[in-house]
Design an enzyme around this catalytic site. Sequence first.
Site, mmCIF file in Angstrom:
data_model
loop_
_atom_site.group_PDB
_atom_site.id
_atom_site.type_symbol
_atom_site.label_atom_id
_atom_site.label_comp_id
_atom_site.label_asym_id
_atom_site.label_seq_id
_atom_site.Cartn_x
_atom_site.Cartn_y
_atom_site.Cartn_z
ATOM 1 N N GLY A 1 35.167 37.835 34.127
ATOM 2 C CA GLY A 1 33.669 37.569 34.932
ATOM 3 C C GLY A 1 33.843 37.556 36.594
ATOM 4 O O GLY A 1 33.664 38.451 36.695
ATOM 5 N N GLY B 1 28.109 30.418 25.774
ATOM 6 C CA GLY B 1 29.013 31.570 24.955
ATOM 7 C C GLY B 1 30.061 31.450 24.577
ATOM 8 O O GLY B 1 30.471 31.005 23.275
ATOM 9 N N PHE B 2 30.542 30.873 25.421
ATOM 10 C CA PHE B 2 32.549 29.757 25.041
ATOM 11 C C PHE B 2 32.976 30.591 24.048
ATOM 12 O O PHE B 2 33.828 30.572 22.791
ATOM 13 C CB PHE B 2 31.618 28.840 24.050
ATOM 14 C CG PHE B 2 31.160 27.719 24.889
ATOM 15 C CD1 PHE B 2 31.439 27.525 25.825
ATOM 16 C CD2 PHE B 2 29.796 27.238 24.392
ATOM 17 C CE1 PHE B 2 30.956 26.753 26.429
ATOM 18 C CE2 PHE B 2 28.900 26.638 24.809
ATOM 19 C CZ PHE B 2 29.459 26.016 26.280
ATOM 20 N N GLY C 1 40.806 33.902 36.936
ATOM 21 C CA GLY C 1 39.528 32.947 36.168
ATOM 22 C C GLY C 1 40.112 31.500 36.068
ATOM 23 O O GLY C 1 41.376 30.953 36.304
ATOM 24 N N GLU D 1 38.649 29.182 31.018
ATOM 25 C CA GLU D 1 39.266 28.618 30.031
ATOM 26 C C GLU D 1 40.338 27.887 30.644
ATOM 27 O O GLU D 1 41.296 27.126 29.816
ATOM 28 C CB GLU D 1 39.371 29.985 29.175
ATOM 29 C CG GLU D 1 37.989 29.950 28.876
ATOM 30 C CD GLU D 1 38.338 31.934 27.734
ATOM 31 O OE1 GLU D 1 38.011 31.461 26.427
ATOM 32 O OE2 GLU D 1 37.942 32.602 28.028
ATOM 33 N N ARG E 1 41.482 32.037 44.217
ATOM 34 C CA ARG E 1 40.976 31.768 45.483
ATOM 35 C C ARG E 1 39.507 30.907 44.482
ATOM 36 O O ARG E 1 38.924 31.394 43.786
ATOM 37 C CB ARG E 1 40.096 32.541 46.400
ATOM 38 C CG ARG E 1 39.125 32.658 46.861
ATOM 39 C CD ARG E 1 38.393 33.598 47.791
ATOM 40 N NE ARG E 1 36.791 33.559 48.357
ATOM 41 C CZ ARG E 1 36.455 34.677 48.916
ATOM 42 N NH1 ARG E 1 36.618 35.224 49.234
ATOM 43 N NH2 ARG E 1 34.938 34.575 49.153
HETATM 44 MO MO1 MOS Z 1 35.975 32.813 25.862
HETATM 45 S S1 MOS Z 1 36.493 32.077 24.490
HETATM 46 O O1 MOS Z 1 36.743 34.469 26.026
HETATM 47 O O2 MOS Z 1 33.917 34.220 26.321
#
Ligand code: MOS
Length: 736
Positions: free
Chosen positions: A517, A246-247, A700, A703, A626
Amino acid sequence: MTVTDTPATGTPPLDTRRVDAYEKVTGRARYAADRVPEGVAYGAFATARIGKGRIVRIDTSAAEAVPGVQLVITKFGPDELRDVGFLIAGGHAVQSLQPLRGDHVAYRGQPIALVIADNLVAATEAAQLITAEYQPEPFAVKIDAEGANTLVQEQAIPLPFLADIKVGDADAAFAASTVRIASTYEHPAQHAVPMEPFASVVHWDGDKLIVNDSTQNANAVRFGLATQLGLDPADVEVTSPYLGGGFGNKNSMYGHLGPIAIASRRLGRPVKMVLPRPQTFHTGSFRPNSVHTVHLGADENGKLRAAIHEVDQQTSRHDLFPSEATTVSSRLYAVPTFRGRQRLVQTDVQTPGFMRAPFESPAMFALESAMDELAYATGRDPVELRLANDTAVDPVTGLPFSGRHLAECLRRGAARFGWDARDPQPASMIAEDGSILGWGVAAGCYPGSIVPTVAHVSATEDGTITVAVGGHEMGQGIRSAIALLVARDLGVPVNKVIVLVGDTRVAPQHLTAGSWGTSSALPAVQAAIDELRKALDVTDPDDVDIPAALRAKGKSVVTVEASTLAPGQPPQALDQLKGGGLAIGGPVYPEFVTFSWVAHFVEVRVEPTTRRIRVPRVVSVVDCGRVASPVTAASQVRGGVVWGIGAALREASEVDDRFGGFLNTTLEEYPVPVNADIHQIDVDFIDEPDLLFNPVGVKGVGEVGMVGVAAAVANAVHHATGRRVHRLPIRLENVL
Ligand code: MOS
């Protein structure tokens, strides 16, 4: 605890560490285009062949004559295909411009006609036979071209989080600094090029529209199509169970969806559409071209006194895609004064969008290259210089960071890499094969966000736990992270946990992006597990015998629900989620500020005659709280490093003033790293839970792993060659 990652008895089977591994390698995982419903028809677009202008006439006669062609559509009525706004402006679409609604061509490659045929070959052939006459207009595809229009972001989009960040008087502090660095860095436009292109299969079940799409935002597709076609959102079901990448560029509704839904209704047949690779370069959102001017003022020891970061970032004519570059450049170091300035430059392209570490990677290429310049200007070791400018407090808000182990990332990375052996003199280290060694370091950070999330957890008498939650599986491993959490907490086998994500039928599906996510889904799932324990009357924290607990309750199944918000987020954010909107919390929370942190150490070898640059090894140490899923987290970081190497040495979306659009629209002409380019990537994690951020302690990882890589490569190239390259990608001619 049933699951351990490195048990004394050996490594557990892969499918207990990456739960969908076998589905993926055996082809059982069903991606959007893998559905071939009975009677399916295929869509293909014809696209504009001018840089900008107006369509005077379209000739579809040859297309209509192709055997198997069912429909050729050049225009929809305004009530047939209604407006859907740009995601960032409160809408549901990757851009406000929807195809086939008028005769205006905003950019080369914009769809001008849709063909639906019995098979893909006929659809493709027919689309290529469509010709048009145009009234061309002047256009600008470069941000410094005549006709490109520059806007001050905080005036154009008056939202607090997009305003220029100002702390103290950075200009005065810079002027008064003993050591001053002033440098401009340019980052090209890039396209995400996920292996799986944009792909959708739609069909109607009576008045219900059923959509299988490759999207990171099933909610946006659901609510966007409802808006566009005038449907009740309850009559639109969207599933996106797996994405082949997806990115960020599958962040909301694409323009082909409404047209193929209408075509499907007209024909009474399912319709599939997969955009061919070249069209994805003109349709997919992309990382915009950006120019960064960085001023760093410091004392003679390299202690920062001032930082100024001015950004010009490309957008389209029809939408304002904002920059958040200074969100990270203002936070990486203890700097008492900071001035950011972000401007948007309107050009004649499709609307740019998110692409893995969309702003952070370019921003850190600039800032961390400038920090390397500062290290040389002050004669300090680049790692020491960074450690000397560490901070536990967010310099912008004065709030503490909920967790910041950047110094430990730098120290541990330096030790693993063997940084001590570095001679700082450029071109001074020669490898045994005669190539020139370059060692570079860079740090990075990425905002910690959380979105409102609803989780349903069911326990059934056979011991199965089913989790239905907001989130999308893009290859990053959200299924594994969720399954491992449930298995660890309840003490059930991982393969007894079923995870349903990317499905609007089972839970609201907020955009999964921004590396939120895991930190959004896991706290919601944890809250639901806690509810489940209550519902099953299991008070002690030990493993749960699910069948026994259900028998004791006299039930065959128990289902619970929980929902969670970002820290300090108002409860209305849940309504925004359920209404299909965005509701992003962070990185500034009422009592703290959250970022993930990383340090990268890169070795390059430059061949002395040809100047070919290779990257034999990288060490990356990450603080992402974690580590919820060790195998997929490490894989995410390696992927980010590979991408950073690509950004440094390969990738650029090329434009030409004469033609408009993007020129290199295939994987032959848009080079990305291949296996031969990638060698050793050593990934390590601090693995300290960030329990202020959320009760699971996760931050996260997807990224941040990329942020700083390009700078570390560029700094290594400088160390090898003495050349400071200010523009990516670094090519042979830059180091000859
Ligand atoms: Mo990422 S570029 O925030 O799906």
